[in-house]
Design a protein around this motif. Structure first.
Motif, PDB file in Angstrom:
ATOM      1  N   LEU A  38       0.789  -1.345  -0.077  1.00 16.94           N
ATOM      2  CA  LEU A  38       0.009  -0.020  -0.004  1.00 16.94           C
ATOM      3  C   LEU A  38       0.902   1.235  -0.100  1.00 16.94           C
ATOM      4  CD1 LEU A  38      -2.667  -1.159   2.654  1.00 16.94           C
ATOM      5  CD2 LEU A  38      -2.992  -0.953   0.121  1.00 16.94           C
ATOM      6  N   VAL A  39       2.179   1.023   0.520  1.00 13.15           N
ATOM      7  CA  VAL A  39       2.978   2.545   0.448  1.00 13.15           C
ATOM      8  C   VAL A  39       3.307   3.077  -0.813  1.00 13.15           C
ATOM      9  CG1 VAL A  39       5.197   2.954   1.388  1.00 13.15           C
ATOM     10  CG2 VAL A  39       4.172   1.507   2.669  1.00 13.15           C
ATOM     11  N   PHE A  40       3.084   1.988  -1.830  1.00 14.57           N
ATOM     12  CA  PHE A  40       3.541   2.479  -3.065  1.00 14.57           C
ATOM     13  C   PHE A  40       2.539   3.370  -3.753  1.00 14.57           C
ATOM     14  CE2 PHE A  40       6.386  -1.040  -2.528  1.00 14.57           C
ATOM     15  CZ  PHE A  40       7.403  -0.585  -3.376  1.00 14.57           C
ATOM     16  N   LEU A  41       1.355   3.108  -3.014  1.00 11.66           N
ATOM     17  CA  LEU A  41       0.184   4.001  -3.636  1.00 11.66           C
ATOM     18  C   LEU A  41      -0.138   5.423  -3.125  1.00 11.66           C
ATOM     19  CD1 LEU A  41      -3.009   1.491  -3.833  1.00 11.66           C
ATOM     20  CD2 LEU A  41      -1.816   2.628  -5.834  1.00 11.66           C
ATOM     21  N   ALA A  42       0.627   5.522  -1.795  1.00 13.32           N
ATOM     22  CA  ALA A  42       0.399   6.803  -0.998  1.00 13.32           C
ATOM     23  C   ALA A  42       1.120   8.200  -1.817  1.00 13.32           C
ATOM     24  CB  ALA A  42       1.238   6.516   0.269  1.00 13.32           C
ATOM     25  N   PRO A  43       1.996   7.934  -2.434  1.00 16.27           N
ATOM     26  CA  PRO A  43       2.480   9.221  -3.146  1.00 16.27           C
ATOM     27  C   PRO A  43       1.601   9.482  -4.352  1.00 16.27           C
ATOM     28  CG  PRO A  43       4.297   7.751  -3.081  1.00 16.27           C
ATOM     29  CD  PRO A  43       3.197   7.092  -2.424  1.00 16.27           C
ATOM     30  N   GLU A  44       0.964   8.331  -5.027  1.00 13.25           N
ATOM     31  CA  GLU A  44      -0.050   8.789  -6.174  1.00 13.25           C
ATOM     32  C   GLU A  44      -1.174   9.385  -5.429  1.00 13.25           C
ATOM     33  OE1 GLU A  44       0.396   8.394  -9.199  1.00 13.25           O
ATOM     34  OE2 GLU A  44       2.431   7.488  -8.949  1.00 13.25           O
ATOM     35  N   LEU A  45      -1.850   8.979  -4.348  1.00  8.65           N
ATOM     36  CA  LEU A  45      -2.903   9.510  -3.637  1.00  8.65           C
ATOM     37  C   LEU A  45      -2.982  10.809  -3.156  1.00  8.65           C
ATOM     38  CD1 LEU A  45      -3.968   6.401  -1.425  1.00  8.65           C
ATOM     39  CD2 LEU A  45      -4.977   7.033  -3.594  1.00  8.65           C
ATOM     40  N   VAL A  46      -1.738  11.311  -2.564  1.00 14.56           N
ATOM     41  CA  VAL A  46      -1.606  12.681  -2.315  1.00 14.56           C
ATOM     42  C   VAL A  46      -0.288  13.316  -3.079  1.00 14.56           C
ATOM     43  CG1 VAL A  46      -2.656  12.550  -0.003  1.00 14.56           C
ATOM     44  CG2 VAL A  46      -0.133  11.757  -0.381  1.00 14.56           C
ATOM     45  N   GLY A  47      -0.271  13.268  -4.384  1.00 13.97           N
ATOM     46  CA  GLY A  47       0.517  13.654  -5.019  1.00 13.97           C
ATOM     47  C   GLY A  47       1.202  15.274  -5.093  1.00 13.97           C
ATOM     48  N   THR A  48       0.254  15.929  -4.613  1.00 11.04           N
ATOM     49  CA  THR A  48       0.604  17.668  -4.319  1.00 11.04           C
ATOM     50  C   THR A  48       1.746  17.632  -2.992  1.00 11.04           C
ATOM     51  OG1 THR A  48      -1.322  18.001  -2.720  1.00 11.04           O
ATOM     52  CG2 THR A  48      -1.505  18.360  -5.251  1.00 11.04           C
ATOM     53  N   PHE A  49       1.892  16.669  -2.425  1.00 15.20           N
ATOM     54  CA  PHE A  49       2.544  16.862  -1.042  1.00 15.20           C
ATOM     55  C   PHE A  49       4.048  16.162  -1.296  1.00 15.20           C
ATOM     56  CE2 PHE A  49      -1.434  17.140   0.740  1.00 15.20           C
ATOM     57  CZ  PHE A  49      -1.393  18.118   1.773  1.00 15.20           C
ATOM     58  N   THR A  50       5.171  16.887  -0.776  1.00 13.94           N
ATOM     59  CA  THR A  50       6.578  16.448  -1.303  1.00 13.94           C
ATOM     60  C   THR A  50       6.859  15.014  -0.520  1.00 13.94           C
ATOM     61  OG1 THR A  50       7.495  17.250   0.680  1.00 13.94           O
ATOM     62  CG2 THR A  50       7.082  18.773  -1.313  1.00 13.94           C
ATOM     63  N   PRO A  51       7.741  14.399  -0.854  1.00 13.02           N
ATOM     64  CA  PRO A  51       8.184  13.186  -0.367  1.00 13.02           C
ATOM     65  C   PRO A  51       8.629  13.308   1.138  1.00 13.02           C
ATOM     66  CG  PRO A  51       9.091  13.251  -2.565  1.00 13.02           C
ATOM     67  CD  PRO A  51       8.538  14.590  -2.193  1.00 13.02           C
ATOM     68  N   MET A  52       9.183  14.485   1.300  1.00 16.91           N
ATOM     69  CA  MET A  52       9.672  14.707   2.804  1.00 16.91           C
ATOM     70  C   MET A  52       8.378  14.806   3.687  1.00 16.91           C
ATOM     71  SD  MET A  52      12.018  15.351   4.910  1.00 16.91           S
ATOM     72  CE  MET A  52      13.451  15.861   4.166  1.00 16.91           C
ATOM     73  N   GLN A  53       7.326  15.321   3.183  1.00 16.60           N
ATOM     74  CA  GLN A  53       6.036  15.646   3.834  1.00 16.60           C
ATOM     75  C   GLN A  53       5.278  14.390   4.021  1.00 16.60           C
ATOM     76  OE1 GLN A  53       4.187  18.770   1.433  1.00 16.60           O
ATOM     77  NE2 GLN A  53       5.074  20.455   2.483  1.00 16.60           N
ATOM     78  N   LEU A  54       5.160  13.396   2.999  1.00 24.54           N
ATOM     79  CA  LEU A  54       4.759  12.177   3.240  1.00 24.54           C
ATOM     80  C   LEU A  54       5.143  11.360   4.357  1.00 24.54           C
ATOM     81  CD1 LEU A  54       4.356  11.238  -0.556  1.00 24.54           C
ATOM     82  CD2 LEU A  54       2.342  11.697   1.064  1.00 24.54           C
ATOM     83  N   ALA A  55       6.740  11.438   4.339  1.00 22.97           N
ATOM     84  CA  ALA A  55       7.558  10.691   5.432  1.00 22.97           C
ATOM     85  C   ALA A  55       7.107  11.286   6.617  1.00 22.97           C
ATOM     86  CB  ALA A  55       9.210  10.739   5.047  1.00 22.97           C
ATOM     87  N   VAL A  56       7.238  12.531   6.862  1.00 20.29           N
ATOM     88  CA  VAL A  56       6.772  13.105   8.068  1.00 20.29           C
ATOM     89  C   VAL A  56       5.417  12.768   8.730  1.00 20.29           C
ATOM     90  CG1 VAL A  56       6.747  15.297   9.390  1.00 20.29           C
ATOM     91  CG2 VAL A  56       8.730  14.731   7.936  1.00 20.29           C
TER      92      VAL A  56
END
Length: 321
Positions: A38-56
């Protein structure tokens, strides 16, 4: 008398040896892979947020949930966790969570799910080679068929990813991020497995929650970096989705998935632990197909068959040994 003595020695060895339950371990590995995919889908679901913000966002939620769940056990754990354990937790949290997820998110956003899955799929080869050098491990010669099948499956995925047109600059950067994520995650898998092997006073679930507490603390330090260095403004709906995805991934992948992985790490030898990562690759591709609303292409079907054959071959080699 001699036969009876041999039975006593055999029973003693069985009691002292770590339990190896292959069927249950494989089921735990498959469950962890299904949740981690499921982790691989997260960047696609919230694409406007940066990778750093996703991790935080994910690891702040992971830390909060871990603190709540570990609170009843904290008086006991605070006396049993050593300084060496805390140092290991710090580096494991950084390598396996913060750094890995930032690199993974960047790889998915720049190179796509397929390319990222390809590179991450080579983790079993690295971990299996490392595990084969341990005492009493299945020899690398016996695992060669499994490694060949694994490599062939990943090459099929890579060939398909190359056929899909993407900007050259993005592909190169995404490829670099994917390889960096592979290095970070490989170090985590080997080190975490060895830590669980020597920790007899802490359960796998407790180790996961302690990892969550440390990861959450590291995420707090990254909050200023994640939000002050970007000028992107998000809508209220965007924030709602971001929070929902962060909490969902934190609970499903970090709390539940990591608990299954730690359980599996204590049931299987390191030479099999790496192979279990293939389940994450399979489920990540499956979720990618569902997200893109398409059926697998011929090379992707071949990759599925090769990866499944790789896992079955690895199991057969260990059963034979």
């Amino acid at each position: 008398m001699l036969h009876e003595g041999e039975n006593i020695v055999s029973a003693t060895k069985t009691l002292l040896a770590p339990p190896r339950q292959i069927p249950l371990g494989v089921l735990c590995g498959a469950g962890a892979g299904a949740l981690w995919g499921l982790v691989f889908l997260a960047p696609e679901l919230v694409g406007t947020f940066t990778p750093m913000q996703l991790a935080v966002g994910r690891y702040l939620a992971y830390g909060v949930i871990a603190c709540v769940l570990i609170a009843p056990r904290w008086p006991v754990l605070s006396r049993t966790v050593t300084r060496q354990d805390w140092q290991a937790l710090f580096w494991l949290s950084l390598l396996g969570n913060i750094l890995y997820y930032i690199l993974l998110s960047m790889a998915v956003q720049l190179g796509g799910i397929a390319l990222t899955s390809l590179i991450a799929g080579f983790l079993p080869v690295i971990v299996t080679v490392v595990g084969s050098r341990e005492a009493d491990a299945v020899s690398l010669k016996q695992l060669v068929p499994s490694l060949i099948l694994c490599g062939a499956g990943m090459l099929c995925i890579g060939s398909q990813a190359i056929l899909v047109a993407t900007p050259a600059g993005s592909s190169i950067t995404g490829l670099f991020c994917a390889f960096a994520a592979l290095a970070s995650w490989s170090a985590y898998v080997v080190w975490n497995s060895r830590c669980l092997g020597r920790l007899h006073h802490i359960s796998g679930h407790e180790w996961n929650l302690l990892t969550g507490v440390v990861t959450g603390a590291q995420a707090v330090l990254l909050v200023p970096v994640a939000w002050l260095l970007t000028n992107i403004h998000h809508t209220a709906q965007g924030w709602e989705r971001f929070i929902s995805v962060s909490v969902g991934i934190a609970f499903l992948a970090s709390i539940c998935g990591n608990a299954l992985w730690n359980r599996m790490s204590r049931l299987l030898p390191l030479t099999m632990v790496g192979q279990m990562i293939l389940f994450e690759t399979l489920f990540a591709l499956l979720y990618g197909f569902l997200w893109e609303q398409r059926t697998p292409r011929p090379l992707e079907v071949m990759a599925f068959l090769l990866v499944v054959s790789s896992v079955l071959s690895c199991i057969a080699a260990h059963r034979k040994a």
